[in-house]
Design a protein around this motif. Sequence first.
Motif, PDB file in Angstrom:
ATOM      1  N   HIS A   1     -27.773  -4.605  23.044  1.00 52.15           N
ATOM      2  CA  HIS A   1     -28.004  -5.597  22.916  1.00 52.15           C
ATOM      3  C   HIS A   1     -28.180  -6.485  21.067  1.00 52.15           C
ATOM      4  O   HIS A   1     -28.322  -7.553  20.396  1.00 52.15           O
ATOM      5  N   ASP A   2     -29.182  -5.478  20.512  1.00 50.13           N
ATOM      6  CA  ASP A   2     -30.284  -5.981  19.513  1.00 50.13           C
ATOM      7  C   ASP A   2     -29.565  -5.662  18.222  1.00 50.13           C
ATOM      8  O   ASP A   2     -29.194  -6.241  17.024  1.00 50.13           O
ATOM      9  N   ILE A   3     -28.490  -4.742  18.331  1.00 53.48           N
ATOM     10  CA  ILE A   3     -27.389  -4.280  17.428  1.00 53.48           C
ATOM     11  C   ILE A   3     -26.173  -4.923  17.147  1.00 53.48           C
ATOM     12  O   ILE A   3     -26.572  -5.879  16.067  1.00 53.48           O
ATOM     13  N   PHE A   4     -25.823  -5.825  18.470  1.00 55.35           N
ATOM     14  CA  PHE A   4     -25.085  -7.042  18.661  1.00 55.35           C
ATOM     15  C   PHE A   4     -25.922  -8.133  17.582  1.00 55.35           C
ATOM     16  O   PHE A   4     -25.154  -9.020  17.080  1.00 55.35           O
ATOM     17  N   ALA A   5     -27.145  -8.112  17.975  1.00 51.35           N
ATOM     18  CA  ALA A   5     -27.333  -9.659  17.624  1.00 51.35           C
ATOM     19  C   ALA A   5     -27.490  -9.832  16.096  1.00 51.35           C
ATOM     20  O   ALA A   5     -27.674 -10.235  15.113  1.00 51.35           O
ATOM     21  N   GLN A   6     -27.755  -8.414  15.565  1.00 49.48           N
ATOM     22  CA  GLN A   6     -28.445  -7.965  14.436  1.00 49.48           C
ATOM     23  C   GLN A   6     -26.896  -8.142  13.586  1.00 49.48           C
ATOM     24  O   GLN A   6     -26.757  -8.947  12.246  1.00 49.48           O
ATOM     25  N   PHE A   7     -25.473  -7.874  14.031  1.00 48.39           N
ATOM     26  CA  PHE A   7     -24.707  -8.655  13.366  1.00 48.39           C
ATOM     27  C   PHE A   7     -24.383  -9.328  13.266  1.00 48.39           C
ATOM     28  O   PHE A   7     -24.306 -10.199  11.873  1.00 48.39           O
ATOM     29  N   GLN A   8     -24.521 -10.793  14.440  1.00 47.95           N
ATOM     30  CA  GLN A   8     -24.545 -11.694  13.932  1.00 47.95           C
ATOM     31  C   GLN A   8     -25.307 -12.711  13.111  1.00 47.95           C
ATOM     32  O   GLN A   8     -25.038 -13.217  12.633  1.00 47.95           O
ATOM     33  N   LYS A   9     -26.885 -11.935  12.878  1.00 44.24           N
ATOM     34  CA  LYS A   9     -27.856 -12.329  11.499  1.00 44.24           C
ATOM     35  C   LYS A   9     -27.120 -12.146  11.049  1.00 44.24           C
ATOM     36  O   LYS A   9     -27.322 -13.229   9.640  1.00 44.24           O
ATOM     37  N   VAL A  10     -26.291 -11.362  10.735  1.00 42.20           N
ATOM     38  CA  VAL A  10     -25.883 -10.560   9.169  1.00 42.20           C
ATOM     39  C   VAL A  10     -24.736 -11.951   8.527  1.00 42.20           C
ATOM     40  O   VAL A  10     -24.976 -12.529   7.847  1.00 42.20           O
ATOM     41  N   LEU A  11     -23.976 -11.824   9.493  1.00 45.38           N
ATOM     42  CA  LEU A  11     -23.277 -12.404  10.041  1.00 45.38           C
ATOM     43  C   LEU A  11     -22.397 -14.178   9.035  1.00 45.38           C
ATOM     44  O   LEU A  11     -22.460 -15.311   9.655  1.00 45.38           O
TER      45      LEU A  11
END
Length: 562
Positions: free
Chosen positions: A368-378
């Motif tokens: 979940h957290d990795i996915f959220a971080q990717f979305q934040k970067v993008l």
Amino acid sequence: MKIALAQINPTVGDFTGNTNRILEYAARAAEQGADLAVFPELAVCGYPPADFLEKSAFVARACEAIDEIAAWTANQPAGPGRPAILVGSVMPDHSPVGKRVRNVAVLLSAGKVAFVQQKKLLPFYDVFDEQRYFEPAASQSLTEIAGQPIAITVCEDAWNDKGFWPRQLYPDDPVDALMRQWQAQSAALDGHPRLILNISASPFNQGKPQVRQRMLAAIAERHNAFVLMVNQVGGNDGLVFDGSSLMLAPSGEVIARAACFAEDLVLVDVASSVPSAPAPCDDIAQVWRALVLGTRDYVRKCGFSKVLVGLSGGIDSALVAAIAVDALGADNVVGIGMPTEYSSLGSISDARRLAKNLGIRFELFPIHDIFAQFQKVLDPLFSGTPFGLAEENLQPRIRGTLLMALSNKFGALVLTTGNKSEMSVGYCTLYGDMVGALAVIGDVYKTRVYELSHYVNRGREIIPQSTLEKAPSAELRPGQRDTDSLPPYDVLDPILEAYVERYLSAEQIAEEQNVEVALVRSVLRLVEQSEYKRQQAAPVLKVTQKSFGTGRRFPIAVKVQV
């Protein structure tokens, strides 16, 4: 005459290992009083050697191995139990024109090469490309072993019988030509039974062992001959060889049969042949054993012992994990769960229960957290756009990255879990769930996945019943189901089989399957648009007549009307 059918599992390029295996089985044949030990096609170097045949050192090493095997025949005590050896190998062709190598059956006796039969028919369809490498035989002839005249053929040389095939691929039939020689020498050969030996490397697909047996039976009946076929067993890359070596009487009846999907040594006596052949295993069992053997040999022949499987709680990953455990043992399989917010609690519990039933280690890494971080970067670029395919595919790509990190750290191969239905229509993610070393079920349609899963559970529940009953879903967005994008698999799979394997047109498929042609065309467009994905996929274990990979070759940049 006593003949040993020596069904072995060679490895391409392992001349030392292959030679030792040949000599081990030859010694066992000698102990049983065999006059002749027969080994598969190209058993010395392994099949298929492909472009290794372009390397002169590879061919030279094969010749050295032949000399070593020949020397063994000279060192055995004279008399009964000193068998000659018939083995497949590559040999150089010294003709001034043509290809530089030959595919041959070599008869070794009393320390020397007593006879060489060169292969004449070189297959050039499906996974075969032998015309690329080998020079075909200009002629072939009978030979004699222990006073018995014998017709020797190499694999495809027995696959052109005009009495069996409605359309022949080649103008020549080596078996027919050899039997005409027999007829011409009938006075000298009077009293000897007709004997046809075939050494093969015939890969498995569903129904192939049955077709092979019927074809050989037709040859036996037409030529009033005993027919013996020794087939390779084992996996080499995406190909799986089932063995299933046979001896048939002139009536076409099976006298002896070697094991399927296992090495075996079967001694037969032409003079006193009595039918004693075990029945072959059924169709679903054959596919299961092919997948298990193909997985085991791919992993081990590549120098590994352990594998990783991403366990989603779905049926595909469950089946792959079960295959891996049967192939390698539970201690060598690790399941990795990588849920996101869209993964159901049932999927996580199903993955845990499967791992427990299989006895494998299971590790859970929520992403979940990795996915959220990717979305934040993008977000600066994605802002204002709806959640869609890009966000969905991020999740399997994160999982693929983690699996490959674990693979690199611990030296375990990743097995992909996509099935043939998904690969056909592109319902898979490049650099995501397609990441891995081997596509174990990449030639198994989804409906067949369910059949195999029920086979897994034939003795006890291994794959959880809840996994078998749940609606298929990639779980990459809320409430997602495969049927959101695809027809039900019992409708989809027959369409795919007709198009991918039999090359039928949309109109032909619609008529045959009694479905709307518009639906068929929509499926076929997905197939054609996904070629670029399939050409970047892991090797697929071939179990159908036409699998993705070297046996199905299409360009990527095309404009096709479907």
